[in-house]
Motif scaffolding. Structure first.
Motif, mmCIF file in Angstrom:
data_model
loop_
_atom_site.group_PDB
_atom_site.id
_atom_site.type_symbol
_atom_site.label_atom_id
_atom_site.label_comp_id
_atom_site.label_asym_id
_atom_site.label_seq_id
_atom_site.Cartn_x
_atom_site.Cartn_y
_atom_site.Cartn_z
ATOM 1 N N SER A 50 0.816 -1.220 0.000
ATOM 2 C CA SER A 50 0.000 0.000 0.000
ATOM 3 C C SER A 50 0.844 1.262 0.000
ATOM 4 O O SER A 50 0.361 2.331 -0.355
ATOM 5 C CB SER A 50 -0.934 0.003 1.220
ATOM 6 N N ILE A 51 2.122 1.149 0.428
ATOM 7 C CA ILE A 51 3.026 2.299 0.362
ATOM 8 C C ILE A 51 4.068 2.071 -0.720
ATOM 9 O O ILE A 51 5.205 2.506 -0.624
ATOM 10 C CB ILE A 51 3.706 2.573 1.724
ATOM 11 N N ARG A 52 3.615 1.418 -1.799
ATOM 12 C CA ARG A 52 4.501 1.010 -2.876
ATOM 13 C C ARG A 52 5.354 2.136 -3.464
ATOM 14 O O ARG A 52 6.530 1.944 -3.734
ATOM 15 C CB ARG A 52 3.679 0.349 -3.983
ATOM 16 N N PRO A 53 4.801 3.338 -3.747
ATOM 17 C CA PRO A 53 5.641 4.367 -4.383
ATOM 18 C C PRO A 53 6.921 4.665 -3.604
ATOM 19 O O PRO A 53 7.971 4.870 -4.195
ATOM 20 C CB PRO A 53 4.709 5.584 -4.423
ATOM 21 N N GLU A 61 12.264 -5.094 -10.010
ATOM 22 C CA GLU A 61 13.057 -6.200 -10.540
ATOM 23 C C GLU A 61 14.102 -5.658 -11.501
ATOM 24 O O GLU A 61 13.846 -4.716 -12.247
ATOM 25 C CB GLU A 61 12.153 -7.194 -11.278
ATOM 26 N N ARG A 62 15.282 -6.234 -11.493
ATOM 27 C CA ARG A 62 16.359 -5.756 -12.344
ATOM 28 C C ARG A 62 16.569 -6.692 -13.526
ATOM 29 O O ARG A 62 16.479 -7.907 -13.392
ATOM 30 C CB ARG A 62 17.663 -5.671 -11.544
ATOM 31 N N ASN A 63 16.851 -6.097 -14.656
ATOM 32 C CA ASN A 63 17.118 -6.879 -15.852
ATOM 33 C C ASN A 63 18.544 -7.406 -15.788
ATOM 34 O O ASN A 63 19.326 -7.068 -14.891
ATOM 35 C CB ASN A 63 16.915 -6.000 -17.094
ATOM 36 N N ARG A 71 9.652 -0.737 -15.680
ATOM 37 C CA ARG A 71 9.129 -0.262 -14.402
ATOM 38 C C ARG A 71 9.148 -1.444 -13.440
ATOM 39 O O ARG A 71 10.150 -2.046 -13.189
ATOM 40 C CB ARG A 71 7.720 0.306 -14.563
ATOM 41 N N ASP A 72 8.026 -1.744 -12.854
ATOM 42 C CA ASP A 72 7.931 -2.962 -12.065
ATOM 43 C C ASP A 72 6.970 -3.884 -12.804
ATOM 44 O O ASP A 72 5.758 -3.732 -12.744
ATOM 45 C CB ASP A 72 7.423 -2.632 -10.667
ATOM 46 N N GLY A 365 11.786 -15.185 -23.278
ATOM 47 C CA GLY A 365 12.814 -14.620 -22.406
ATOM 48 C C GLY A 365 12.399 -13.260 -21.900
ATOM 49 O O GLY A 365 12.577 -12.252 -22.567
ATOM 50 N N LYS A 366 11.791 -13.195 -20.705
ATOM 51 C CA LYS A 366 11.316 -11.953 -20.085
ATOM 52 C C LYS A 366 10.355 -11.188 -20.985
ATOM 53 O O LYS A 366 10.441 -9.971 -21.133
ATOM 54 C CB LYS A 366 12.499 -11.086 -19.665
ATOM 55 N N VAL A 367 9.450 -11.912 -21.601
ATOM 56 C CA VAL A 367 8.365 -11.289 -22.352
ATOM 57 C C VAL A 367 7.193 -11.123 -21.388
ATOM 58 O O VAL A 367 6.697 -12.109 -20.846
ATOM 59 C CB VAL A 367 7.960 -12.148 -23.558
ATOM 60 N N ALA A 368 6.759 -9.892 -21.167
ATOM 61 C CA ALA A 368 5.701 -9.662 -20.187
ATOM 62 C C ALA A 368 4.725 -8.568 -20.575
ATOM 63 O O ALA A 368 3.644 -8.489 -19.994
ATOM 64 C CB ALA A 368 6.314 -9.317 -18.826
ATOM 65 N N THR A 369 5.075 -7.717 -21.533
ATOM 66 C CA THR A 369 4.233 -6.582 -21.883
ATOM 67 C C THR A 369 3.952 -6.560 -23.377
ATOM 68 O O THR A 369 4.607 -7.262 -24.160
ATOM 69 C CB THR A 369 4.920 -5.258 -21.497
ATOM 70 N N GLY A 370 3.001 -5.732 -23.761
ATOM 71 C CA GLY A 370 2.738 -5.559 -25.178
ATOM 72 C C GLY A 370 3.946 -5.033 -25.918
ATOM 73 O O GLY A 370 4.225 -5.434 -27.055
#
Length: 508
Positions: A50-53, A61-63, A71-72, A365-370
């Motif tokens: 809840s205090i994520r920012p 996470e780091r590449n 981002r995250d 391999g780290k495919v997660a977004t459009g």
């Protein structure tokens, strides 16, 4: 105590009753796996979120090269899986002038977003049962590494969304088949599910299982991005009687897959084995997966394809930065080609040998977004697979205890008590929503580039900042071969590898 000893005990009694009530609620609710396994205590995690920012940089996470991984990504995946909007105010948090920053070349006149999800026809000239693949699919994760409920959730999500679910090399279980999702059956070096007693490939068992209606494709695993050069390991404590039956191995004993296949030893033998598997599978698409190492070896496989007149229906390129399984640190960090280099190598090699139009290429391999999907399509892929993002969608919190059998949310464990916390109906709906929103995002990006379909994407549409004042497109950063170029006049940068490639020998 409050009623018989002293009224001063009432505050403690109320606190205990409230805690017990929260615990009962946590155990009975079906949305949050961590609360079912850790009632009351699990709320601490949500308080921190809840205090994520304020904690963004701690959790991010780091590449593999130290840059933020979009981002995250876990937060983005979870937002989409829950049906929320993946939006963020105040613009990018990334340094757009930093070396390595990548972006797309948008069009002044974007096109309308297509109403239908694009599909990729997988199946070459020797395939009699082609399959229409989604742009995003579930990457290889085995039953055994994942719990039964995790496999059920992934497969039901695939059935709801009409995309493919790769079984991983751990065999074809009832949990892959129960909900009717389309399957890519992966066969590794251990030949689990189609092996003889001494570990060799059993053709009769393979043909029997490949004939199942839910099996749409068969993938032969040559190597894995996280640990190319070594086989998989399933700790003995996770080899239950059920796992042993599915894989055809002894119960309770650690299972180590060999680092290489026993069935073939040369590129030519590999291609002949692919042809045999396709025949045994009744004409269904058959391909192979690898983490690219030596370009010379892959060219040797291409020469074998030409000599034999046989091609796989697809090739899945696994990037060295990917992988959800436990791997030695040195292997994870230092072996194999990252997805960009591996993908471009395979795409160019197939183009240069005139084989590209017969073979579809998948990228994993780290495919997660459009944006990840569109990036890989611009680099030469036809479709993509996601493992880590799909694990996030079914509730993975990256506790990094996959190898201990003590996953706190029931994703990567064979402990029945922990696995029961993962509710299949809820998590399969999350997988479906994540897939749908991510593919839709890819379609929106494609339309913003001024093209109508994925096949029209080109390397020049993707740009990278190489230093604070210089930007290059991928068309400029890499050499791109034209169809048949290696057969006529190889470019200087490919000549040595092309001449040395031998279809009768794997030789780096």
């Amino acid at each position: 105590m409050a009623s018989t000893v002293s009224p001063w005990w009432w505050p403690a009694a109320v606190l205990c009753a409230a805690t017990a009530g929260v615990g009962i609620h946590d155990l009975s609710q079906r949305r949050h796996s961590i609360l079912r396994n850790y009632p009351v205590l699990g709320h601490v995690r949500f308080m921190l979120e809840s205090i994520r920012p304020e904690l963004q940089q701690y959790f991010i996470e780091r590449n593999y090269d130290g840059r933020p991984f979009d981002r995250d990504v876990r937060s983005l995946v979870c937002q989409r899986a829950k049906g929320g909007a993946a939006e963020l105010p105040f613009g990018t948090e990334r340094n757009v002038y930093a070396e390595g920053y990548e972006y797309f070349e948008t069009s002044i006149r974007p096109l309308p977003v297509g109403a239908k999800e694009p599909r990729v026809r997988v199946g070459g000239p020797d395939c009699t049962k082609p399959y229409d693949m989604s742009l995003l699919n579930v990457s290889a994760m085995s039953f055994g590494s994942l719990s039964a409920n995790a496999v059920l959730a992934l497969n039901r999500g695939a059935a709801l969304g009409g995309f493919a679910h790769d079984t991983g090399e751990g065999g074809l279980s009832e949990y892959h088949l129960r909900h009717g999702g389309d399957l890519v059956w992966e066969i590794g070096t251990g030949y689990f599910g189609c092996r003889t007693e001494n570990g060799d490939f059993d053709r009769a068992r393979f043909a029997e299982k490949a004939a199942h209606d839910h099996v749409k494709c068969v993938s032969l695993k040559l190597s894995q991005g996280a640990k190319p050069g070594i086989g998989g390991v399933l700790p003995g404590e996770k080899v239950t009687a059920e796992i042993a039956r599915v894989r055809g191995v002894p119960e309770g004993r650690t299972v180590v897959s060999p680092p290489f296949h026993q069935t073939f030893g040369t590129p030519r033998e590999l291609i002949r084995f692919i042809a045999e598997m396709r025949e045994l599978a009744g004409g269904k698409p058959v391909g192979f997966k690898l983490c690219v190492g030596s370009r010379r070896e892959f060219l040797a496989v291409c020469k074998a394809m030409i000599d034999e007149g046989v091609t796989p229906d697809f090739i899945i390129v696994d990037g060295a930065e990917g992988g959800t399984g436990a791997a030695p640190l040195e292997f994870a960090d230092h072996l194999g080609s990252p997805l960009t280099e591996g993908l471009i190598t395979v795409h160019n090699a197939l183009l240069g040998t005139g084989l590209r139009d017969r073979i579809r290429i998948g990228a994993s391999g780290k495919v997660a977004t459009g944006a990840d999907i569109v990036k890989r399509l611009a680099q030469g892929a036809d479709f993509t697979n996601a493992a880590r993002a799909m694990m996030f969608a079914v509730g993975c919190i990256q506790a990094q205890s996959c190898h201990t059998n003590a996953c706190p949310v029931g994703v990567a464990t064979q402990d029945p008590r922990r696995a029961r916390a993962l509710n299949v109906d809820d998590k399969s709906a999350r997988v479906h929503r994540f897939h749908s929103a991510t593919v839709r995002s890819a379609q929106q990006i494609i339309a913003s580039l001024g093209v109508s379909e994925p096949a029209e994407l080109r390397p020049h549409m993707l740009r990278r900042r190489v230093d604070p004042v210089t930007v290059r497109s991928y068309a400029e950063l890499y050499d791109w071969l034209v169809p048949g170029q290696l057969l006529i006049e190889p470019p200087e940068s490919w000549t040595a590898d092309w001449k040395a490639a031998d279809p009768d020998r794997f030789d780096a």
